[in-house]
Design a protein around this motif. Structure first.
Motif, mmCIF file in Angstrom:
data_model
loop_
_atom_site.group_PDB
_atom_site.id
_atom_site.type_symbol
_atom_site.label_atom_id
_atom_site.label_comp_id
_atom_site.label_asym_id
_atom_site.label_seq_id
_atom_site.Cartn_x
_atom_site.Cartn_y
_atom_site.Cartn_z
ATOM 1 N N ALA A 139 0.831 -1.202 0.000
ATOM 2 C CA ALA A 139 0.000 0.000 0.000
ATOM 3 C C ALA A 139 0.867 1.254 0.000
ATOM 4 C CB ALA A 139 -0.929 -0.011 1.213
ATOM 5 N N GLN A 140 1.986 1.204 0.725
ATOM 6 C CA GLN A 140 2.887 2.362 0.761
ATOM 7 C C GLN A 140 3.461 2.649 -0.614
ATOM 8 O OE1 GLN A 140 6.331 1.833 3.236
ATOM 9 N NE2 GLN A 140 6.831 4.001 3.279
ATOM 10 N N GLU A 141 3.843 1.596 -1.308
ATOM 11 C CA GLU A 141 4.380 1.784 -2.655
ATOM 12 C C GLU A 141 3.300 2.284 -3.610
ATOM 13 O OE1 GLU A 141 7.720 -1.791 -2.286
ATOM 14 O OE2 GLU A 141 5.784 -2.150 -3.230
ATOM 15 N N LEU A 142 2.061 1.848 -3.399
ATOM 16 C CA LEU A 142 0.961 2.287 -4.261
ATOM 17 C C LEU A 142 0.766 3.795 -4.201
ATOM 18 C CD1 LEU A 142 -1.919 -0.316 -3.934
ATOM 19 C CD2 LEU A 142 -0.666 0.329 -5.980
ATOM 20 N N ASP A 143 0.975 4.360 -3.005
ATOM 21 C CA ASP A 143 0.836 5.811 -2.876
ATOM 22 C C ASP A 143 1.800 6.525 -3.804
ATOM 23 O OD1 ASP A 143 -1.138 5.502 -1.005
ATOM 24 O OD2 ASP A 143 0.212 5.686 0.717
ATOM 25 N N ILE A 154 10.453 6.911 -0.502
ATOM 26 C CA ILE A 154 11.720 6.227 -0.258
ATOM 27 C C ILE A 154 11.403 4.950 0.509
ATOM 28 C CG2 ILE A 154 14.005 6.371 0.802
ATOM 29 C CD1 ILE A 154 13.608 8.385 -1.436
ATOM 30 N N VAL A 155 11.777 3.789 -0.049
ATOM 31 C CA VAL A 155 11.410 2.511 0.567
ATOM 32 C C VAL A 155 12.635 1.594 0.648
ATOM 33 C CG1 VAL A 155 9.876 0.518 0.488
ATOM 34 C CG2 VAL A 155 9.086 2.715 -0.408
ATOM 35 N N PRO A 156 13.361 1.605 1.780
ATOM 36 C CA PRO A 156 14.425 0.613 1.962
ATOM 37 C C PRO A 156 13.822 -0.762 2.192
ATOM 38 C CG PRO A 156 14.139 1.889 3.962
ATOM 39 C CD PRO A 156 13.224 2.506 2.937
ATOM 40 N N ARG A 167 18.086 3.666 4.214
ATOM 41 C CA ARG A 167 17.186 4.799 4.009
ATOM 42 C C ARG A 167 17.976 6.109 3.910
ATOM 43 N NH1 ARG A 167 11.976 6.259 4.590
ATOM 44 N NH2 ARG A 167 11.349 4.179 5.298
ATOM 45 N N ALA A 168 18.995 6.271 4.776
ATOM 46 C CA ALA A 168 19.797 7.497 4.743
ATOM 47 C C ALA A 168 20.498 7.652 3.407
ATOM 48 C CB ALA A 168 20.816 7.481 5.891
ATOM 49 N N THR A 169 20.990 6.540 2.840
ATOM 50 C CA THR A 169 21.654 6.596 1.533
ATOM 51 C C THR A 169 20.671 6.964 0.435
ATOM 52 O OG1 THR A 169 23.283 4.934 2.218
ATOM 53 C CG2 THR A 169 22.988 5.270 -0.159
#
Length: 340
Positions: free
Chosen positions: A84-88, A142-144, A155-157
């Motif tokens: 769902a997060q990626e869908l956004d 941003i999705v690590p 995530r920081a990278t």
């Protein structure tokens, strides 16, 4: 749930992005109930779940008992799907595509994003910065990968790449938008360094070393990112692709070079701001590419005007980037020469 004598408990595993989930359900359990449990475990909505076992995809309706769709005791199932997060992030990309025609009409009236020449006063030159009105030209999510080591450092990278001044410059100049910026796991796709899914819906970068004992060089990862951004426009690695990719690399190099020149007397501040390679390193690289790095080459650089030196250093950088780009192309999962 009502059971009967023919019911049996099925123990099976479902793998999703490197994580294996063990489940035990009655054979009469509806497929929809399994999908609901998988949503809680992985975040993938039922409508986007693809369950693959024995090399085939489950084609049954949600009310079909899992025992009748081919799931057996000790079955190993692979789950594919988008969270769902990626869908956004993907939705933001789709919204941008619907607005593309209007944006292209307005593009001719927009000022170009250019690096202003450095001033002789020694101050940092003013670099064009994207305005808040054009904030859609960015990475929307941003999705690590949580199942890989040290997801916070990952995530920081990824966030550093997304906020890199030179990357932001080329994204706004070329009106690039990316739904999701995420990772490639080395053990899952060891032959790939990068992948662009559906012209910018998702860009995946390999940021870990092969043994997961550290991260790859930031500059190497950023060069792969420029390569994958080019796939927002061109799918195959043809001449059109190579021309645009070379242009992006050159714009990144020019942007950073101008930042360093503008900060000639304030190099410490420029490095802290993330503007890249110090001037001395660029000059050394230029010397190695002009007359083989001989003393005459050094004298030639010293005798050059500031503009000539800038061009020599930029040409040296582009020569190196062209060689490295050939290696990146063979490790790209996008285009006709890539393997997904």
């Amino acid at each position: 749930m009502t059971t009967n004598s023919s019911d049996s408990v099925l123990s099976f595993s479902v793998a999703f992005r490197g994580t294996t989930h063990r489940l035990a359900l009655l054979s009469s359990t509806p497929l929809s109930e399994l999908e609901a449990q998988l949503q809680e475990l992985t975040g993938v909505p039922p409508g986007l779940q693809k369950l693959i076992f024995k090399g085939k995809k489950a084609q049954h309706q949600g009310d079909a008992p899992i025992g009748e769709i081919g799931i057996k005791n000790n079955s190993k199932i692979q789950l594919l799907g988008t969270t769902a997060q990626e869908l956004d992030g993907l939705k933001n990309v789709e919204d941008e595509k619907h607005r593309r025609e209007r944006i292209m009409r307005e593009r001719a009236m927009k000022p170009q994003y250019k690096v202003q020449p450095a001033r002789s006063s020694g101050r940092i030159s003013t670099l064009s910065s994207p305005s808040s009105s054009n904030s859609n030209f960015k990475f929307h999510s941003i999705v690590p990968l949580a199942h890989l080591p040290n997801p916070e450092m990952a995530r920081a990278t990824l966030e550093k790449l997304a906020s890199d001044p030179a990357i932001r410059h080329v994204m706004h100049k070329h009106e690039f938008t990316v739904g999701v910026l995420t990772e490639l796991a080395p053990h899952e796709q060891p032959h790939l360094l990068g992948l662009n899914v559906n012209a910018g819906q998702e860009i995946k970068l390999r940021i870990y070393t092969d043994r997961y004992d550290g991260f790859r060089s930031y500059k190497e990862i950023r060069r792969v990112l420029c390569h994958e951004l080019t796939h927002n426009v061109w799918g195959d690695h043809d001449n059109n692709f190579k021309e645009l990719n070379s242009k992006l690399n050159r714009e990144v190099a020019e942007y950073e070079r101008s930042a360093i020149e503008g900060a000639h007397s304030l190099s410490g501040q420029a490095r802290a701001a993330g503007y890249g390679t110090p001037s001395s390193e660029l000059e050394a690289e230029a010397q190695s590419n002009v007359l083989g790095g001989s003393a005459s080459a050094v004298s030639m650089l010293e005798a050059d005007s500031p503009e000539d030196r800038r061009q020599r250093i930029l040409e040296a950088t582009m020569n190196r980037l062209r060689k490295e780009e050939e290696e990146i192309e063979h490790s790209c999962g996008t285009g006709s020469s890539g393997t997904v």
